[in-house]
Scaffold this motif. Sequence first.
Motif, PDB file in Angstrom:
ATOM      1  N   VAL A 269      -6.517 -38.378 -16.036  1.00  0.00           N
ATOM      2  CA  VAL A 269      -7.454 -38.131 -14.949  1.00  0.00           C
ATOM      3  C   VAL A 269      -6.820 -37.223 -13.893  1.00  0.00           C
ATOM      4  O   VAL A 269      -7.504 -36.373 -13.303  1.00  0.00           O
ATOM      5  N   ALA A 270      -5.526 -37.357 -13.658  1.00  0.00           N
ATOM      6  CA  ALA A 270      -4.852 -36.489 -12.695  1.00  0.00           C
ATOM      7  C   ALA A 270      -5.008 -35.023 -13.086  1.00  0.00           C
ATOM      8  O   ALA A 270      -5.286 -34.163 -12.240  1.00  0.00           O
ATOM      9  N   ALA A 271      -4.834 -34.718 -14.364  1.00  0.00           N
ATOM     10  CA  ALA A 271      -5.030 -33.335 -14.825  1.00  0.00           C
ATOM     11  C   ALA A 271      -6.481 -32.898 -14.634  1.00  0.00           C
ATOM     12  O   ALA A 271      -6.753 -31.747 -14.249  1.00  0.00           O
ATOM     13  N   ASP A 272      -7.420 -33.804 -14.892  1.00  0.00           N
ATOM     14  CA  ASP A 272      -8.841 -33.466 -14.742  1.00  0.00           C
ATOM     15  C   ASP A 272      -9.184 -33.127 -13.295  1.00  0.00           C
ATOM     16  O   ASP A 272      -9.915 -32.162 -13.020  1.00  0.00           O
ATOM     17  N   VAL A 273      -8.688 -33.940 -12.339  1.00  0.00           N
ATOM     18  CA  VAL A 273      -9.058 -33.689 -10.947  1.00  0.00           C
ATOM     19  C   VAL A 273      -8.357 -32.442 -10.402  1.00  0.00           C
ATOM     20  O   VAL A 273      -8.898 -31.759  -9.531  1.00  0.00           O
ATOM     21  N   VAL A 274      -7.190 -32.120 -10.929  1.00  0.00           N
ATOM     22  CA  VAL A 274      -6.535 -30.880 -10.512  1.00  0.00           C
ATOM     23  C   VAL A 274      -7.354 -29.672 -10.971  1.00  0.00           C
ATOM     24  O   VAL A 274      -7.583 -28.728 -10.204  1.00  0.00           O
ATOM     25  N   ARG A 275      -7.803 -29.696 -12.220  1.00  0.00           N
ATOM     26  CA  ARG A 275      -8.661 -28.605 -12.704  1.00  0.00           C
ATOM     27  C   ARG A 275      -9.896 -28.474 -11.824  1.00  0.00           C
ATOM     28  O   ARG A 275     -10.274 -27.368 -11.400  1.00  0.00           O
ATOM     29  N   ALA A 276     -10.536 -29.599 -11.518  1.00  0.00           N
ATOM     30  CA  ALA A 276     -11.748 -29.567 -10.704  1.00  0.00           C
ATOM     31  C   ALA A 276     -11.463 -29.082  -9.291  1.00  0.00           C
ATOM     32  O   ALA A 276     -12.277 -28.362  -8.693  1.00  0.00           O
ATOM     33  N   ALA A 277     -10.316 -29.458  -8.729  1.00  0.00           N
ATOM     34  CA  ALA A 277      -9.969 -29.022  -7.375  1.00  0.00           C
ATOM     35  C   ALA A 277      -9.750 -27.511  -7.325  1.00  0.00           C
ATOM     36  O   ALA A 277     -10.137 -26.847  -6.357  1.00  0.00           O
ATOM     37  N   VAL A 278      -9.122 -26.947  -8.369  1.00  0.00           N
ATOM     38  CA  VAL A 278      -8.928 -25.498  -8.425  1.00  0.00           C
ATOM     39  C   VAL A 278     -10.273 -24.780  -8.439  1.00  0.00           C
ATOM     40  O   VAL A 278     -10.508 -23.835  -7.682  1.00  0.00           O
ATOM     41  N   LEU A 279     -11.170 -25.230  -9.299  1.00  0.00           N
ATOM     42  CA  LEU A 279     -12.482 -24.586  -9.384  1.00  0.00           C
ATOM     43  C   LEU A 279     -13.278 -24.773  -8.101  1.00  0.00           C
ATOM     44  O   LEU A 279     -14.021 -23.882  -7.680  1.00  0.00           O
ATOM     45  N   ASP A 280     -13.113 -25.922  -7.452  1.00  0.00           N
ATOM     46  CA  ASP A 280     -13.786 -26.155  -6.175  1.00  0.00           C
ATOM     47  C   ASP A 280     -13.265 -25.195  -5.111  1.00  0.00           C
ATOM     48  O   ASP A 280     -14.040 -24.670  -4.293  1.00  0.00           O
ATOM     49  N   GLY A 281     -11.953 -24.932  -5.113  1.00  0.00           N
ATOM     50  CA  GLY A 281     -11.393 -24.011  -4.142  1.00  0.00           C
ATOM     51  C   GLY A 281     -11.953 -22.617  -4.286  1.00  0.00           C
ATOM     52  O   GLY A 281     -12.195 -21.921  -3.291  1.00  0.00           O
ATOM     53  N   LEU A 282     -12.203 -22.187  -5.533  1.00  0.00           N
ATOM     54  CA  LEU A 282     -12.788 -20.868  -5.758  1.00  0.00           C
ATOM     55  C   LEU A 282     -14.264 -20.860  -5.378  1.00  0.00           C
ATOM     56  O   LEU A 282     -14.763 -19.899  -4.802  1.00  0.00           O
ATOM     57  N   ALA A 283     -14.963 -21.934  -5.704  1.00  0.00           N
ATOM     58  CA  ALA A 283     -16.391 -21.998  -5.394  1.00  0.00           C
ATOM     59  C   ALA A 283     -16.639 -22.031  -3.893  1.00  0.00           C
ATOM     60  O   ALA A 283     -17.663 -21.521  -3.415  1.00  0.00           O
ATOM     61  N   CYS A 284     -15.721 -22.613  -3.119  1.00  0.00           N
ATOM     62  CA  CYS A 284     -15.915 -22.748  -1.681  1.00  0.00           C
ATOM     63  C   CYS A 284     -15.409 -21.543  -0.894  1.00  0.00           C
ATOM     64  O   CYS A 284     -15.638 -21.459   0.318  1.00  0.00           O
ATOM     65  N   ALA A 285     -14.706 -20.636  -1.561  1.00  0.00           N
ATOM     66  CA  ALA A 285     -14.142 -19.492  -0.848  1.00  0.00           C
ATOM     67  C   ALA A 285     -15.254 -18.545  -0.406  1.00  0.00           C
ATOM     68  O   ALA A 285     -16.150 -18.202  -1.166  1.00  0.00           O
ATOM     69  N   GLU A 286     -15.177 -18.114   0.835  1.00  0.00           N
ATOM     70  CA  GLU A 286     -16.154 -17.175   1.372  1.00  0.00           C
ATOM     71  C   GLU A 286     -15.564 -15.772   1.375  1.00  0.00           C
ATOM     72  O   GLU A 286     -14.360 -15.590   1.202  1.00  0.00           O
ATOM     73  N   THR A 287     -16.398 -14.756   1.551  1.00  0.00           N
ATOM     74  CA  THR A 287     -15.909 -13.378   1.581  1.00  0.00           C
ATOM     75  C   THR A 287     -15.074 -13.149   2.836  1.00  0.00           C
ATOM     76  O   THR A 287     -15.458 -13.520   3.929  1.00  0.00           O
ATOM     77  N   VAL A 288     -13.914 -12.532   2.650  1.00  0.00           N
ATOM     78  CA  VAL A 288     -13.057 -12.138   3.759  1.00  0.00           C
ATOM     79  C   VAL A 288     -12.722 -10.669   3.558  1.00  0.00           C
ATOM     80  O   VAL A 288     -12.100 -10.294   2.573  1.00  0.00           O
ATOM     81  N   GLY A 289     -13.160  -9.812   4.453  1.00  0.00           N
ATOM     82  CA  GLY A 289     -12.917  -8.387   4.303  1.00  0.00           C
ATOM     83  C   GLY A 289     -13.584  -7.867   3.039  1.00  0.00           C
ATOM     84  O   GLY A 289     -14.761  -8.093   2.805  1.00  0.00           O
TER      85      GLY A 289
END
Length: 297
Positions: A269-289
């Motif tokens: 499960v630790a590996a699963d939540v790390v994968r999900a956290a990475v994808l969440d970080g990309l999905a939540c990123a907004e445009t900068v410059g």
Amino acid sequence: MRGFLTDVPGLAVGHVTRRGDGWLTGVTVVVPPPGTVGGVDVRGGGPGTHETDALDPRTLVPTVDAVVLTGGSAYGLVTAHGVQRFLAERGRGFPVGPGPGEVVPIVPAAAVFDLGRGGVFGNHPTEQMGYEAAAAARTGQFARGVVGAGTGALVGGRFKGGVGTASATAGDCVVGALAVVNAVGLPAPGPVVPGPLNTTLVVVATDAALDPAETSRTATAAHDGLARALNPVHTLADGDTVFALATGGAALAQERRARVGQLVELQRVAADVVRAAVLDGLACAETVGDWPPYPLR
């Protein structure tokens, strides 16, 4: 998969973000409850770390008082001193003398490379920013995306990265992760444009009662989540580091065979939540410059 690192009871997260006027960087601090056991596994070829040797299971102190994730490459590691100062003022740390303030807070840290991305190379996180991030740490939901240590994050040399999080359960235990995604690789194979250095930093935590060796092994297993989310990963141009925290609130079986089974499930499960956290970080990123978010949808 949804949720936050702070779904693990007692964990608090604080950010300091600097954007504009030549700044594009920040600090994220994870403060666990007292007595939390820590571990780490560094896999990247270009790491920037502080106090990771203290998390070796063979060393004196098994517990961690905070974990610092910072921008600014090696310069940003000074933020750990600010976090130590904040904790020491509150009497938290490893006791080294008879007085209530005679403590040494155990504060491992790791940095991502974001130097110059806001326009001024010398604008990197300071000791005071570390202090402020620790002071801002709260339980419950926290900001994701272009905040804290993910403020200047970039993936694949051209898409915006950031902070993401996720959580899940493993039997009776909660497992959560926070990721700062600043990687060479992308979620799908394709050409990448590596910078001088990149890095994905992770804190994975559980309320399971783990010993130092089990906690360190959980950090090792959690790296599989990076490999599932990013291609390539653990390159010479990355400083990929996973910290693991075990707060000890949920007991595991003492009989060896049953305990091993529980640990295997928890680490899966630790590996699963790390994968999900990475994808969440990309999905939540907004445009900068001129940097667009990674097109996950």
